[in-house]
Design a protein around this motif. Structure first.
Motif, short mmCIF file in Angstrom:
data_model
loop_
_atom_site.label_atom_id
_atom_site.label_comp_id
_atom_site.label_asym_id
_atom_site.label_seq_id
_atom_site.Cartn_x
_atom_site.Cartn_y
_atom_site.Cartn_z
N ARG A 246 0.82 -1.22 0.00
CA ARG A 246 0.00 0.00 0.00
C ARG A 246 0.86 1.27 0.00
N GLN A 247 2.05 1.21 0.60
CA GLN A 247 2.90 2.39 0.59
C GLN A 247 3.92 2.33 -0.55
N ASP A 248 4.70 1.24 -0.58
CA ASP A 248 5.83 1.21 -1.50
C ASP A 248 5.38 1.12 -2.96
N ILE A 249 4.27 0.39 -3.21
CA ILE A 249 3.78 0.32 -4.59
C ILE A 249 2.70 1.39 -4.84
N ASP A 250 1.64 1.34 -4.02
CA ASP A 250 0.47 2.18 -4.34
C ASP A 250 0.75 3.67 -4.15
N THR A 251 1.73 4.00 -3.33
CA THR A 251 2.02 5.43 -3.13
C THR A 251 3.33 5.82 -3.81
N GLU A 252 4.45 5.19 -3.36
CA GLU A 252 5.75 5.65 -3.87
C GLU A 252 5.96 5.31 -5.34
N ALA A 253 5.67 4.07 -5.73
CA ALA A 253 5.89 3.68 -7.13
C ALA A 253 4.91 4.41 -8.06
N VAL A 254 3.67 4.57 -7.59
CA VAL A 254 2.68 5.30 -8.41
C VAL A 254 3.14 6.74 -8.62
N GLN A 255 3.67 7.34 -7.56
CA GLN A 255 4.15 8.72 -7.67
C GLN A 255 5.33 8.82 -8.65
N ARG A 256 6.29 7.89 -8.51
CA ARG A 256 7.44 7.92 -9.43
C ARG A 256 7.00 7.70 -10.87
N ALA A 257 6.07 6.76 -11.06
CA ALA A 257 5.56 6.51 -12.41
C ALA A 257 4.94 7.77 -12.99
N GLY A 258 4.16 8.48 -12.15
CA GLY A 258 3.52 9.71 -12.61
C GLY A 258 4.56 10.72 -13.08
N GLU A 259 5.66 10.84 -12.31
CA GLU A 259 6.72 11.79 -12.70
C GLU A 259 7.34 11.41 -14.04
N LEU A 260 7.33 10.10 -14.32
CA LEU A 260 7.97 9.59 -15.54
C LEU A 260 6.98 9.50 -16.72
N GLY A 261 5.73 9.86 -16.47
CA GLY A 261 4.73 9.76 -17.53
C GLY A 261 4.28 8.33 -17.79
N LEU A 262 4.43 7.46 -16.79
CA LEU A 262 4.01 6.06 -16.92
C LEU A 262 2.67 5.87 -16.22
N ALA A 263 1.80 5.06 -16.79
CA ALA A 263 0.58 4.65 -16.08
C ALA A 263 0.92 3.38 -15.33
N LEU A 264 0.70 3.35 -14.00
CA LEU A 264 1.06 2.18 -13.20
C LEU A 264 -0.16 1.66 -12.45
N SER A 265 -0.42 0.39 -12.60
CA SER A 265 -1.46 -0.25 -11.78
C SER A 265 -0.85 -1.51 -11.19
N ARG A 266 -1.56 -2.14 -10.25
CA ARG A 266 -1.05 -3.41 -9.73
C ARG A 266 -2.17 -4.42 -9.65
N ILE A 267 -1.81 -5.67 -9.56
CA ILE A 267 -2.81 -6.72 -9.46
C ILE A 267 -3.50 -6.65 -8.09
N VAL A 268 -4.69 -7.20 -8.00
CA VAL A 268 -5.34 -7.38 -6.72
C VAL A 268 -4.58 -8.48 -5.98
N MET A 269 -4.22 -8.22 -4.74
CA MET A 269 -3.42 -9.21 -4.01
C MET A 269 -4.25 -10.46 -3.69
N PRO A 270 -3.59 -11.62 -3.57
CA PRO A 270 -4.34 -12.86 -3.30
C PRO A 270 -5.12 -12.82 -1.97
N ASN A 271 -4.54 -12.22 -0.92
CA ASN A 271 -5.23 -12.16 0.39
C ASN A 271 -5.91 -13.48 0.72
N ASP A 272 -7.22 -13.42 1.03
CA ASP A 272 -7.94 -14.65 1.39
C ASP A 272 -8.86 -15.11 0.27
N ASP A 273 -8.49 -14.80 -0.95
CA ASP A 273 -9.23 -15.30 -2.12
C ASP A 273 -9.37 -16.83 -1.99
N PRO A 274 -10.55 -17.37 -2.24
CA PRO A 274 -10.73 -18.83 -2.12
C PRO A 274 -9.68 -19.64 -2.90
N ALA A 275 -9.25 -19.12 -4.05
CA ALA A 275 -8.23 -19.85 -4.82
C ALA A 275 -6.91 -19.89 -4.04
#
Ligand code: FEC
Length: 294
Positions: A246-275
């Motif tokens: 939530r911090q290192d990817i969703d905040t810091e990496a998203v911010q760096r990507a924005g500065e670089l003109g990159l669109a950045l998203s991430r996968i939904v984490m597995p968490n307690d997904d039944p699979a």
């Protein structure tokens, strides 16, 4: 009862903001803490909104409960750096009548600096009071690869697989961590038929020694220079939403990507997904030589 009990282990997260100093002290294991590093960590947790309660530990609890239901065996949670401690979980497992304890860490890849530390804590707590069967790795597990492949399949973005960095000295020590991470990344890319992908580390700590790289923040710069415009981050070394996501990817990496003109998203984490629960249950059943469900 079968005598099998599972101890499900995770890194652990402070329950509330006032716990952060004690939590950090536990991670540092008695080594000195620079005040500015503690201030920085408190600020990062504050940004997660854990003032009075931490929703991140609830993910571990949901995972535990779902695994218990799936296996029809008692499952107790033990945290490496917070409460309930791994030793508490071992006591509860023994009190529940465990003759064999299956130890499973919610981190898929082996390193002497990660999984081995969980094993040391669990083995010391159990002693000779029960048989211990410990899962060392599960990063190449078919269901796990499939779950991640489902989350990146069909994307037009360049996929960046990530994992927590570790001090680079582990490579000279012959530690399998990096090779196992790259194996998972390759398996997922093959399974999802991803053409454009790379691997980078994240969440390096300020310990004063070199860590494994490239770090994702630098790597995003390289990708931008190569003309990439869209990135999908797929963490393979973490399985749940927590600070590092939530911090290192969703905040810091998203911010760096924005500065670089990159669109950045991430996968939904597995968490307690039944699979994901089925993957964990399959790993436990194999380790305990329990029959698969009909
Ligand atoms: O959400 C949370 O509150 C907890 C998030 C969290 C996870 C996690 C996973 C791993 N770590 C690994 C290695 C290290 C090494 C150090 C280190 C330091 C920290 C600090 C925090 C922290 N880690 Fe972590 N880690 C999480 C959180 N980690 C907070 C301290 C502040 C900082 O340095 O940023 C360096 C220790 C030292 O100072 O000597 C090494 C590895 C994993 C993935 C495997 C696992 O989950 O066990 C490896 C989640």
């Amino acid at each position: 009862m079968s005598g099998f009990v599972v101890v499900l282990m995770a890194y652990g997260s402070p329950d509330r903001i006032e716990d952060v100093p004690a939590y950090y002290a536990d991670i540092r294991g008695g080594r000195p803490i620079a005040p500015e590093h503690l201030d920085d960590l408190v600020a990062r947790y504050r940004a997660l909104g854990i003032e009075d309660s931490n929703p991140l530990n609830e993910i571990t609890e949901r995972t535990r409960a779902a695994l218990e239901a799936e296996l029809d065996l008692p499952v107790f949670t033990g945290m490496r750096h917070w409460q309930p401690r791994i030793a508490d979980a071992a006591e509860r497992a023994l009190a529940a009548g465990a003759r064999t304890i299956v130890g499973l860490v919610l981190a898929p890849h082996y390193s002497s600096l990660s999984i081995e530390k969980y094993r040391e804590q669990l083995a010391a707590a159990v002693g000779d009071r029960a048989e211990l069967r410990f899962v060392e790795r599960w990063g190449a597990e078919h269901g796990f690869v499939e779950l991640l492949a489902d989350r990146v399949r069909g994307t037009n973005a360049h996929v960046v697989f990530t994992a927590h960095s570790l001090p680079a000295r582990i490579l000279a020590e012959g530690d399998p961590y990096q090779a196992e991470l790259l194996e998972t990344a390759q398996l997922v890319a093959d399974r999802a038929e991803i053409g454009s992908w790379s691997f980078s580390y994240q969440s390096e700590s300020p310990t004063g020694e070199p860590w494994l790289g490239p770090d994702i923040l630098d790597h995003l710069g390289e990708l931008a220079e190569d003309g990439i415009r869209e990135v999908l981050v797929c963490p393979v070394g973490f399985v749940a939403d927590h600070l590092e996501i939530r911090q290192d990817i969703d905040t810091e990496a998203v911010q760096r990507a924005g500065e670089l003109g990159l669109a950045l998203s991430r996968i939904v984490m597995p968490n307690d997904d039944p699979a994901m629960i089925r993957v964990l249950a399959g790993v436990v059943r194999r380790e305990a030589a329990l029959p698969a469900p009909a």
